[in-house]
Structures are given as C-alpha cells and as structure tokens.
Motif scaffolding. Sequence first.
Motif, short mmCIF file in Angstrom:
data_model
loop_
_atom_site.label_atom_id
_atom_site.label_comp_id
_atom_site.label_asym_id
_atom_site.label_seq_id
_atom_site.Cartn_x
_atom_site.Cartn_y
_atom_site.Cartn_z
N THR A 45 102.09 -58.02 -29.87
CA THR A 45 102.00 -59.35 -30.48
C THR A 45 101.17 -59.26 -31.74
O THR A 45 100.04 -58.79 -31.72
CB THR A 45 101.33 -60.33 -29.52
OG1 THR A 45 100.76 -59.59 -28.46
CG2 THR A 45 102.29 -61.36 -29.00
N ALA A 46 101.77 -59.68 -32.82
CA ALA A 46 101.05 -59.63 -34.09
C ALA A 46 100.16 -60.86 -34.20
O ALA A 46 100.62 -61.98 -34.08
CB ALA A 46 102.05 -59.58 -35.24
N ALA A 105 97.92 -51.48 -33.21
CA ALA A 105 97.64 -52.87 -32.83
C ALA A 105 96.20 -53.17 -33.24
O ALA A 105 95.32 -52.33 -33.05
CB ALA A 105 97.82 -53.06 -31.32
N ALA A 106 96.00 -54.34 -33.79
CA ALA A 106 94.70 -54.71 -34.33
C ALA A 106 94.07 -55.82 -33.50
O ALA A 106 94.77 -56.65 -32.92
CB ALA A 106 94.85 -55.16 -35.77
N GLY A 136 91.08 -51.55 -33.62
CA GLY A 136 92.31 -51.52 -32.86
C GLY A 136 92.63 -50.15 -32.33
O GLY A 136 91.72 -49.36 -32.03
N CYS A 137 93.92 -49.87 -32.22
CA CYS A 137 94.36 -48.61 -31.64
C CYS A 137 95.62 -48.14 -32.34
O CYS A 137 96.32 -48.91 -32.99
CB CYS A 137 94.59 -48.78 -30.14
SG CYS A 137 95.60 -50.21 -29.71
N VAL A 190 90.24 -53.79 -27.26
CA VAL A 190 91.17 -52.79 -27.79
C VAL A 190 92.06 -52.26 -26.67
O VAL A 190 93.28 -52.12 -26.83
CB VAL A 190 90.42 -51.62 -28.47
CG1 VAL A 190 91.37 -50.49 -28.82
CG2 VAL A 190 89.69 -52.12 -29.72
N LEU A 191 91.46 -51.98 -25.51
CA LEU A 191 92.22 -51.36 -24.41
C LEU A 191 93.39 -52.24 -23.97
O LEU A 191 94.48 -51.74 -23.67
CB LEU A 191 91.28 -51.09 -23.22
CG LEU A 191 91.89 -50.25 -22.09
CD1 LEU A 191 92.20 -48.83 -22.56
CD2 LEU A 191 90.95 -50.20 -20.88
N GLU A 192 93.15 -53.55 -23.97
CA GLU A 192 94.23 -54.48 -23.61
C GLU A 192 95.43 -54.27 -24.55
O GLU A 192 96.59 -54.29 -24.12
CB GLU A 192 93.68 -55.90 -23.75
CG GLU A 192 94.42 -56.94 -22.96
CD GLU A 192 93.81 -58.32 -23.18
OE1 GLU A 192 92.55 -58.44 -23.21
OE2 GLU A 192 94.59 -59.26 -23.34
N GLN A 193 95.15 -54.04 -25.82
CA GLN A 193 96.23 -53.81 -26.78
C GLN A 193 96.81 -52.41 -26.65
O GLN A 193 97.99 -52.21 -26.91
CB GLN A 193 95.72 -54.04 -28.21
CG GLN A 193 95.37 -55.49 -28.50
CD GLN A 193 96.48 -56.45 -28.13
OE1 GLN A 193 97.64 -56.24 -28.50
NE2 GLN A 193 96.15 -57.48 -27.38
N GLU A 194 95.99 -51.45 -26.24
CA GLU A 194 96.52 -50.10 -26.02
C GLU A 194 97.66 -50.15 -25.00
O GLU A 194 98.69 -49.49 -25.15
CB GLU A 194 95.42 -49.16 -25.51
CG GLU A 194 94.35 -48.84 -26.53
CD GLU A 194 93.36 -47.80 -26.04
OE1 GLU A 194 93.77 -46.82 -25.41
OE2 GLU A 194 92.14 -47.99 -26.29
#
Length: 205
Positions: A198-199, A154-155, A135-136, A171-175
């Motif tokens: 979003t968890a 974010a994982a 994640g980030c 990962v980048l989408e979550q960043e």
Amino acid sequence: RRPIAILISGRGSNMRALIDACAMPDFPARIALVLSNRPDAPGLEVARSAGLRTEVVDHRPFRGDRAAHERAIDAALRDAGAELVCLAGYMRLLTPFLTGAWAGRMLNIHPSLLPAFPGLHTHERALAAGVKLHGCTVHLVTEAMDEGPILGQAAVPVHAGDTPGQLAARVLEQEHVLYPAALRRHLTRDATAETEPTAGPLLFL
Ligand code: GAR
C-alpha cells in the motif's frame, strides 16, 4: 508453481509471510525447503509446523571455512530442487561462490530504504541520522552486501520520539507485505494491484 527455498537464521517472520503467500491458490511459488544455519532458529519450528521440509546447515562445524559451508548449503538447495532462494533474516555474509551460483535467482529483504543504511542496526542508524522516511527493500543478491538491483521498497514515516523497537515494528509490518509482493512480481512480472504494498503519502514533515 516455482519451487523456492528460504534461508533463515532466526525468528522467521518474513519466512512466515512467504509461507502464507504460498498458501494462496494463485501464488506462483511453493516452498521446497527452509534452511537455517542455526539449529536453534525459532523459525525452524514455524516451518516444521507448516509441514515444510527443513534443514540445518550449521556454520560452526565448518570453523570459518565459508566456502565449505556454502557448498553444503548449495548442495541442500539443489537437492530440494529449489529454483530460487529467498534470504529472510539470514544473517551470514555470503561469498562470491553462493552469490555467483544463484545470480539473478537469490532475493534478500533488508530493513532500510537502500542504498541508505546497508548492514546492521539500520533502525538505530536511521534514528541517529534524523531521517523522516524509512522502510525496507527487496533486492537481488550480488557479491557486494546489500547492493544488488532493487526489486521493491516500502516506506514508513519516522515519528518524533520513536524508539528503535517502535520503528523496527513499523518497518517489519511492511516487510511482510513487501516480500511476497516483490517475489510475485519477480516471478511473474505481473503483480496485481492488491499484491502491491500500500502506497502511503511520501512526504513526512
Ligand atoms: C528482518 O527485519 C530482516 O529485514 C532483517 O532481519 C530481520 C529478520 O526478521 N534482515 C537483515 O537485517 C539482513 N541483513 P525475521 O527473522 O522475523 O524475518
């Protein structure tokens, strides 16, 4: 709205996520400056098209004098009236001068779940280590690289057969979700549910 500066070195997709967030009427920050150490950073054009003030403080003419380069950056940040700095793919190590000058007011996004995988090539190293969860992290910048207090994470799952590129994209989408949410939380300490990342499930087999 608090004036912030964004430091980039390249593509600037996290900067773009922050630009989009700052365009929302209720976001607590506005972008006073986008600064790059590389004149050819593609993110500069993105920032210019968004009508933002941009500046280049190229590190190369400083010939390894990191302190002098950072003094120039610091002057530009202050001149723009920035109260907080977001590193967004800024790929130079900082000295205690800049981290000290902006202590508690400088955020970074790092593409791993710190304290795992500080430094470079995080996705390759995550795959090599065989982790199931990656994640980030958004953290406050301190003297020690990638070690400041964690503001948010974010994982994402690591899938069997993932390439570094596939994992990096996940990962980048979550960043892009995490950075605006962590910045909002840091500025207001009042992040609402819809700005939280979003968890997902935290157990991956
Ligand atoms: C992002 O994945 C960011 O987390 C990472 O570089 C990429 C920049 O992409 N940062 C670091 O590795 C910091 N050491 P972007 O320019 O599209 O935001």
